[in-house]
Design a protein around this motif. Structure first.
Motif, PDB file in Angstrom:
ATOM      1  N   VAL A 118      28.951  14.370   9.343  1.00  0.00           N
ATOM      2  CA  VAL A 118      28.289  14.426  10.356  1.00  0.00           C
ATOM      3  C   VAL A 118      28.339  16.012  11.896  1.00  0.00           C
ATOM      4  CG1 VAL A 118      25.750  13.372  11.936  1.00  0.00           C
ATOM      5  CG2 VAL A 118      27.094  12.680   9.699  1.00  0.00           C
ATOM      6  N   TYR A 119      29.722  15.261  12.047  1.00  0.00           N
ATOM      7  CA  TYR A 119      29.730  16.669  13.180  1.00  0.00           C
ATOM      8  C   TYR A 119      30.251  17.606  13.124  1.00  0.00           C
ATOM      9  CZ  TYR A 119      31.395  18.008  17.718  1.00  0.00           C
ATOM     10  OH  TYR A 119      31.465  18.691  19.016  1.00  0.00           O
ATOM     11  N   ARG A 120      30.679  17.708  11.587  1.00  0.00           N
ATOM     12  CA  ARG A 120      31.091  18.869  10.945  1.00  0.00           C
ATOM     13  C   ARG A 120      29.716  19.966  11.135  1.00  0.00           C
ATOM     14  NH1 ARG A 120      33.568  19.133   5.640  1.00  0.00           N
ATOM     15  NH2 ARG A 120      31.928  18.173   5.263  1.00  0.00           N
ATOM     16  N   LEU A 121      28.753  19.315  10.430  1.00  0.00           N
ATOM     17  CA  LEU A 121      27.234  19.298   9.852  1.00  0.00           C
ATOM     18  C   LEU A 121      26.609  20.033  11.234  1.00  0.00           C
ATOM     19  CD1 LEU A 121      24.503  19.854   7.666  1.00  0.00           C
ATOM     20  CD2 LEU A 121      23.738  17.458   8.585  1.00  0.00           C
ATOM     21  N   ALA A 122      26.556  19.722  12.525  1.00  0.00           N
ATOM     22  CA  ALA A 122      26.103  19.595  13.644  1.00  0.00           C
ATOM     23  C   ALA A 122      26.656  20.745  13.874  1.00  0.00           C
ATOM     24  CB  ALA A 122      26.376  18.496  14.444  1.00  0.00           C
ATOM     25  N   GLU A 123      28.428  20.664  13.638  1.00  0.00           N
ATOM     26  CA  GLU A 123      28.948  22.067  14.117  1.00  0.00           C
ATOM     27  C   GLU A 123      28.819  23.217  13.922  1.00  0.00           C
ATOM     28  OE1 GLU A 123      32.889  20.505  13.544  1.00  0.00           O
ATOM     29  OE2 GLU A 123      33.577  22.199  15.155  1.00  0.00           O
ATOM     30  N   ILE A 124      28.275  23.102  12.774  1.00  0.00           N
ATOM     31  CA  ILE A 124      28.292  24.255  11.516  1.00  0.00           C
ATOM     32  C   ILE A 124      26.444  24.986  11.535  1.00  0.00           C
ATOM     33  CG2 ILE A 124      27.998  25.290   9.324  1.00  0.00           C
ATOM     34  CD1 ILE A 124      30.188  23.480   8.479  1.00  0.00           C
ATOM     35  N   SER A 125      25.438  23.641  12.347  1.00  0.00           N
ATOM     36  CA  SER A 125      24.402  23.887  12.604  1.00  0.00           C
ATOM     37  C   SER A 125      23.590  25.872  13.283  1.00  0.00           C
ATOM     38  CB  SER A 125      23.778  23.321  12.998  1.00  0.00           C
ATOM     39  OG  SER A 125      23.584  22.869  14.203  1.00  0.00           O
ATOM     40  N   LYS A 126      24.635  25.690  13.872  1.00  0.00           N
ATOM     41  CA  LYS A 126      24.684  27.031  15.272  1.00  0.00           C
ATOM     42  C   LYS A 126      24.552  28.494  13.895  1.00  0.00           C
ATOM     43  CE  LYS A 126      26.928  24.986  17.889  1.00  0.00           C
ATOM     44  NZ  LYS A 126      27.587  25.136  19.453  1.00  0.00           N
ATOM     45  N   ASN A 127      25.391  28.596  13.349  1.00  0.00           N
ATOM     46  CA  ASN A 127      26.075  29.478  12.126  1.00  0.00           C
ATOM     47  C   ASN A 127      25.034  30.041  11.381  1.00  0.00           C
ATOM     48  OD1 ASN A 127      28.329  27.773  13.380  1.00  0.00           O
ATOM     49  ND2 ASN A 127      29.461  29.372  12.109  1.00  0.00           N
ATOM     50  N   ALA A 445      17.297  18.092   6.109  1.00  0.00           N
ATOM     51  CA  ALA A 445      17.734  18.320   4.214  1.00  0.00           C
ATOM     52  C   ALA A 445      17.915  20.589   4.840  1.00  0.00           C
ATOM     53  CB  ALA A 445      16.664  18.129   3.397  1.00  0.00           C
ATOM     54  N   LEU A 446      17.317  21.618   4.954  1.00  0.00           N
ATOM     55  CA  LEU A 446      17.972  22.796   4.898  1.00  0.00           C
ATOM     56  C   LEU A 446      19.115  23.008   5.289  1.00  0.00           C
ATOM     57  CD1 LEU A 446      14.373  23.979   5.982  1.00  0.00           C
ATOM     58  CD2 LEU A 446      15.038  24.047   3.344  1.00  0.00           C
ATOM     59  N   MET A 447      19.326  22.416   6.587  1.00  0.00           N
ATOM     60  CA  MET A 447      20.485  22.393   7.102  1.00  0.00           C
ATOM     61  C   MET A 447      21.826  22.097   6.467  1.00  0.00           C
ATOM     62  SD  MET A 447      20.844  20.636  10.948  1.00  0.00           S
ATOM     63  CE  MET A 447      21.218  18.962  10.681  1.00  0.00           C
ATOM     64  N   GLN A 448      21.722  21.308   6.009  1.00  0.00           N
ATOM     65  CA  GLN A 448      23.086  20.913   4.916  1.00  0.00           C
ATOM     66  C   GLN A 448      22.773  21.153   3.883  1.00  0.00           C
ATOM     67  OE1 GLN A 448      22.727  17.347   3.091  1.00  0.00           O
ATOM     68  NE2 GLN A 448      24.449  17.006   1.259  1.00  0.00           N
ATOM     69  N   GLY A 449      21.470  21.866   2.939  1.00  0.00           N
ATOM     70  CA  GLY A 449      21.798  22.695   2.189  1.00  0.00           C
ATOM     71  C   GLY A 449      22.539  23.551   2.505  1.00  0.00           C
ATOM     72  N   LEU A 450      22.621  24.155   3.134  1.00  0.00           N
ATOM     73  CA  LEU A 450      23.236  25.943   3.620  1.00  0.00           C
ATOM     74  C   LEU A 450      24.342  25.642   4.641  1.00  0.00           C
ATOM     75  CD1 LEU A 450      19.418  27.943   4.834  1.00  0.00           C
ATOM     76  CD2 LEU A 450      20.800  28.509   3.062  1.00  0.00           C
ATOM     77  N   ALA A 451      24.395  24.382   5.142  1.00  0.00           N
ATOM     78  CA  ALA A 451      25.545  24.047   5.982  1.00  0.00           C
ATOM     79  C   ALA A 451      27.186  24.020   4.580  1.00  0.00           C
ATOM     80  CB  ALA A 451      25.492  23.224   6.741  1.00  0.00           C
ATOM     81  N   ASP A 452      26.356  23.269   3.385  1.00  0.00           N
ATOM     82  CA  ASP A 452      27.823  23.141   2.417  1.00  0.00           C
ATOM     83  C   ASP A 452      27.354  24.329   1.751  1.00  0.00           C
ATOM     84  OD1 ASP A 452      27.268  20.391   2.917  1.00  0.00           O
ATOM     85  OD2 ASP A 452      26.491  19.680   1.786  1.00  0.00           O
ATOM     86  N   VAL A 456      30.608  25.487   3.896  1.00  0.00           N
ATOM     87  CA  VAL A 456      31.426  23.719   3.604  1.00  0.00           C
ATOM     88  C   VAL A 456      32.278  24.584   2.287  1.00  0.00           C
ATOM     89  CG1 VAL A 456      32.337  21.532   3.876  1.00  0.00           C
ATOM     90  CG2 VAL A 456      30.767  22.524   5.171  1.00  0.00           C
ATOM     91  N   ALA A 457      32.107  23.857   2.034  1.00  0.00           N
ATOM     92  CA  ALA A 457      32.025  24.258  -0.371  1.00  0.00           C
ATOM     93  C   ALA A 457      33.038  25.622  -0.430  1.00  0.00           C
ATOM     94  CB  ALA A 457      30.843  24.035  -0.866  1.00  0.00           C
ATOM     95  N   PRO A 458      32.428  27.044   0.208  1.00  0.00           N
ATOM     96  CA  PRO A 458      33.162  28.171  -0.302  1.00  0.00           C
ATOM     97  C   PRO A 458      34.898  28.022  -0.101  1.00  0.00           C
ATOM     98  CG  PRO A 458      31.175  28.434   0.452  1.00  0.00           C
ATOM     99  CD  PRO A 458      31.629  27.091   0.583  1.00  0.00           C
ATOM    100  N   HIS A 459      35.135  26.894   1.232  1.00  0.00           N
ATOM    101  CA  HIS A 459      36.014  27.015   1.671  1.00  0.00           C
ATOM    102  C   HIS A 459      37.170  26.168   1.217  1.00  0.00           C
ATOM    103  CE1 HIS A 459      35.734  30.174   5.484  1.00  0.00           C
ATOM    104  NE2 HIS A 459      34.512  29.450   5.289  1.00  0.00           N
ATOM    105  N   SER A 460      36.735  24.947   0.746  1.00  0.00           N
ATOM    106  CA  SER A 460      37.186  23.811   0.518  1.00  0.00           C
ATOM    107  C   SER A 460      37.299  23.990  -1.140  1.00  0.00           C
ATOM    108  CB  SER A 460      36.018  22.561   0.417  1.00  0.00           C
ATOM    109  OG  SER A 460      35.290  22.626   0.190  1.00  0.00           O
TER     110      SER A 460
END
Lengths: 643, 246
Positions: A118-127, A445-452, A456-460
């Motif tokens: 959840v913290y990662r999600l909040a962090e990425i939200s800005k990008n 939901a939009l935030m999580q879909g785009l964060a992932d 996130v996923a491309p790097h992992s």
């Protein structure tokens, strides 16, 4: 039910929250674009998460095969998200921060989600906002030319970015444009109208999928070095939901049956502001964005069975129950709370409309305060949509709304890298369980879909691929694992076509939906859940012996598509009941009647149930429960209070 | 209410199709048009006949999947409404309705009322995006956009790609669709860099796909369920002229 085989570990770095993701990124192995060029990735689903992941992976140099059962990525159901997308930009200088968005999301999820994710999600939200603006997403703006924000349920700051009531559409078109750009460069191959029907696991690793072409009916295998599922949620298990007609659980369920654990299947979100069901022929439900609660006031008559026209009910005979019970948050309480309270007043006999299963959402005061023009600007398309469906003018008469199934927090269990329990199988967006705990906040939901998908996923995925050498894709298709799966899928199709009974897919689905809604819906009890576990196998039996699918399997056959999906929904429904039965507490959207406070609020049991329930499929049909214990080191567990 | 339907039935692209007549009785005027078709299909399946295939998904008027002709009008008679948002109360008891797929050479029939609109995707593919890398982007508020431009860009970007404009046009032109994307991006500072190249490529692809020419009759805009304005076509032409003169 088998229990406690394995304690699951998220694999999140054991660091301070704000360092977790940066450290993890640093530790990931990298591939340069030339190296990446020798790998292939399959992405299933091209909604927000899938399209953004495909575009980003292609950007990194991977060759992406993107699959959708639609003719175009622009048709994905992400497009229907109305309200907005959260980001901790703090443009309004109202004290917002990453920490605050993190805390709101953890609290909104009723302390059943993983802190680090959840913290990662909040962090990425800005990008995300930066990325979308650069793509040309036409977000709403202030007269200054800067981005505008609005507030949303469950929070007290204004952090939601929006494009009228069509934010999902604009974000999806943004991701679709990024995908098109890569497709044009030859890095993404888009497979349209291909329906994924199974996954191929070879030597313990996900290596491909089996898909049926919806035009020719041809069943084919596709191979890759990694498989990413961005296949959305399973709200349609309820038959009536706000999801698009084709949204389904098949990809996730097939992954589950091949070894991926399914987490918190019973965590399903009932959205409070939907247009009420009107008759038996209803095919789907329509959401009215939660953003409406910013200006609409929810009420029912104080008197039971009050059939007067709303305009004839004087102010003092109205019960603005959300404002009364929750003075601090009022109409902006989280979705689960608003839904349950609506059910409660309707159960008391104070519901309105023909069925008594509706409450008013009234804009009179907002129109008086701000003028009709202002309301029209903010919610014009929603008001039009409402009027078109109900034949009532919401500028003059209050809207009638009732809760409906909208989103599923449950999904495939993933670790911090968004990888499932099958190596090389990733799950992103709504299809995983990871960020929303027992209840998702609006505009998340939009935030999580785009964060992932973007961040996130491309790097992992790159990290995973860097540890595995590229496989020879052409030769792979000749392997036993692929041939075997094709045979299984074709047999399944034949079995369904051969029943030739007397019930249509919709008739059986409607029956399943009713059982799931009544027993695994807004409130659950041991009795109801046990009842569901008795009825669902009977429905499965009906499916196996009385189903009627007409036509040919070798050509377009929507009934066959629906039947294949329903078969998996029936199996999922059973797991949902088992999961709800196991969780002897109330939390977020999971409300067990036996566990509530004197004020009818959800009563959590943190000492025994602060875990993610991850279910493993077993050959004997009795799923095995594994637990991921949730550790809260940065927030204090407390009872959610919106008073 | 009772409804008489003449529906285009066609097994696949290569076979000839024909109209088949169906009658439905006691239809609730408050159900949606597609729910009426659901009822017809349920009945057909029970009689072991093949149901009518039509495109649809979100049933909220936003995904752009649905669309066919009702009595010669794309999405039927109601203004600014997709067929999934159309309700039976828009019709009279005993109405005769003719349902046929969108007719355009660039939209081949898949089956019955369902058509293949991938030609639209190919137009977008040829340049309907801002040429930026995914993953890294500058701080959002560094790009200021006047509210009027942002609002106009949004109205253009609201196109759902359903194809009604093409079906409404006597020349099967895709000008409204193509121009809405070009307008959206040309109204924003982000889309300026590739503006010239974009309009040339997208218009060329539109022609290659077999869409006809625009003669500014405005039928497209009049039938558009999202009321995409004809002003977009003017903007496309302006961009096209600019790209040639510059």
């Amino acid at each position: 039910m088998n229990q406690f085989n394995q304690q699951l570990n998220s694999g999140a770095p054991n660091k301070e929250l704000h360092r977790c993701w940066q450290e993890q990124l640093k530790s990931y192995k990298k591939l340069n674009p030339d190296q990446a060029n020798s790998y292939r990735a399959i992405v299933v689903g091209t909604g927000l998460a899938g399209a953004s992941a495909s575009a980003t992976l292609a950007e990194m140099g991977f060759n992406v095969k993107a699959f959708s059962y639609h003719e175009s990525p622009r048709r994905a159901h992400s497009i229907a998200a109305q309200g907005g997308i959260n980001a901790a930009k703090n443009y309004k200088k109202d004290g917002d921060s990453t920490m605050r968005l993190f805390y709101d999301t953890i609290k909104g999820g009723d302390f059943r989600s993983r802190e680090e994710n959840v913290y990662r999600l909040a962090e990425i939200s800005k990008n995300i906002i930066d990325q979308c603006v650069a793509q040309g997403v036409p977000f709403a703006r202030e007269y200054s030319g800067y981005l505008d924000n609005r507030s949303f349920g469950g929070v007290q700051v204004s952090r939601t970015f929006y494009a009228r009531g069509q934010t999902g559409q604009q974000l999806l078109l943004g991701a679709y444009s990024a995908l098109s750009r890569q497709q044009n460069k030859g890095k993404v191959q888009f497979f349209q109208r291909e329906d994924m029907l199974d996954i191929v696991v070879d030597n313990g690793k996900a290596k491909g999928i089996i898909a049926r072409n919806l035009i020719s009916g041809k069943v084919q295998a596709h191979a890759a070095d990694v498989v990413i599922l961005a296949t959305g949620g399973y709200s349609n298990v309820y038959y009536l939901s706000t999801n698009a007609m084709a949204s389904n659980v098949t990809a996730n369920w097939r992954a589950h049956k091949n070894g991926a654990f399914f987490a918190n299947p019973s965590f399903t979100q009932i959205h409070p502001t939907c247009i009420p069901v009107k008759n038996n022929f209803q095919s789907k439900l329509t959401l009215m964005s939660e953003s409406l609660r910013n200006h609409g006031r929810v009420w029912v008559p104080k008197k039971k069975s009050d059939s007067r026209h709303p305009a004839e009910i004087p102010e003092e005979e109205r019960d603005y129950y959300l404002e009364r019970i929750y003075p601090a948050f009022g109409n902006l309480v989280p979705r689960d709370v608003a839904s349950r309270r609506a059910k409660e007043v309707c159960d008391e006999g104070r519901g309105v409309g023909k069925t008594g299963l509706a409450v008013y959402l009234d804009f009179k005061k907002a129109i008086e305060d701000h003028g009709e023009k202002f309301i029209k600007e903010k919610y014009g398309n929603l008001f039009d949509m409402y009027q078109n469906i109900t034949n009532e003018n919401p500028y003059k008469t209050p809207m009638k709304i009732y809760p409906a199934v909208h989103y599923t927090m449950g999904g495939l269990w993933v670790d911090y890298n968004l990888m499932t329990t099958i190596e090389g199988l990733f799950s992103i967006g709504e299809s995983n369980f990871s960020d929303h705990g027992a209840n998702r906040l609006g505009a998340s939901a939009l935030m999580q879909g785009l964060a992932d998908g973007y961040f996130v996923a491309p790097h992992s995925v790159m990290n995973y691929l860097a540890s595995n050498s590229p496989d020879n894709n052409e030769k792979m298709l000749e392997r036993e694992a692929f041939a075997q799966k094709i045979i299984e899928v074709e047999k399944n199709i034949l079995d369904i076509m051969n029943v030739q009974g007397d019930l249509t897919v919709d008739e059986i689905h409607r029956e399943l939906g009713k059982v799931v809604w009544d027993n695994i819906g807004m409130s659950r009890s041991e009795k109801g859940l046990r009842e569901a576990l008795e009825i669902i196998p009977q429905i499965r039996e009906k499916f196996n012996t009385r189903l009627m699918v007409p036509g040919d399997k070798n050509g377009p056959n929507p009934e066959l598509e629906k039947a294949l999906r329903l078969k998996d929904f029936i199996e999922l429904a059973e797991l949902m009941a088992l999961d709800a039965l196991d969780r002897k507490e109330s939390c977020g959207a999971h409300f067990r009647e036996e566990y509530q406070t004197e004020e009818n609020e959800a009563k959590r049991n943190d000492s025994e149930y602060a875990y993610v329930a991850a279910w493993e499929h077993q050959k004997d049909g009795r799923p095995c429960l594994h637990k991921e214990t949730l550790r809260f080191q940065n927030v204090k567990l407390k009872t959610r209070s919106y008073k | 209410m009772n409804i008489n339907l003449n529906i285009w039935r066609q097994t696949k692209e290569s076979t000839a199709g024909k109209f088949v007549r169906y009658r439905l009785e006691n239809i609730d005027p408050n159900i949606s048009f597609l729910e009426m078709l659901d009822i017809l299909n349920n009945k057909l399946i029970k009689e072991k006949q093949e149901p009518v295939v039509f495109d649809h998904d979100c049933r909220e008027g936003i995904c752009g999947s649905c669309g066919f002709m009702i009595n010669g009008q794309p999405h039927g008679p109601q203004k600014a409404t997709t067929v999934c948002q159309l309700h039976m109360r828009a019709f009279q008891n005993e109405d005769e309705l003719t349902l046929e797929p969108f007719r355009a050479a660039s939209f081949p029939v898949i089956k019955d009322l369902s058509v293949d609109r991938r030609s639209f995707d190919r137009i977008i593919l040829s340049g309907g995006y801002v040429d930026i890398n995914t993953g890294e982007a500058p701080e959002a508020n560094l790009i200021k956009v006047p509210k009027t431009n942002a609002d106009e860009a949004f109205l253009s970007a609201a196109c759902i790609g359903c194809g009604a404009c093409v079906a409404a046009c006597k020349n099967s032109s895709a000008m409204l669709f193509t121009s809405s994307k070009i307008s959206h991006l040309s109204l924003l500072p982000q889309g300026k860099k590739e503006a010239k190249e974009r309009v040339l490529k997208m218009v060329a692809t539109m022609d290659d796909e077999g869409f006809g020419s625009c003669t500014n009759t405005g039928a497209c805009s009049a039938e558009c369920p999202k009321e995409i304005s004809q002003a977009n076509i003017v903007r496309l032409n302006k961009e096209l002229i600019k790209s040639v003169i510059d």
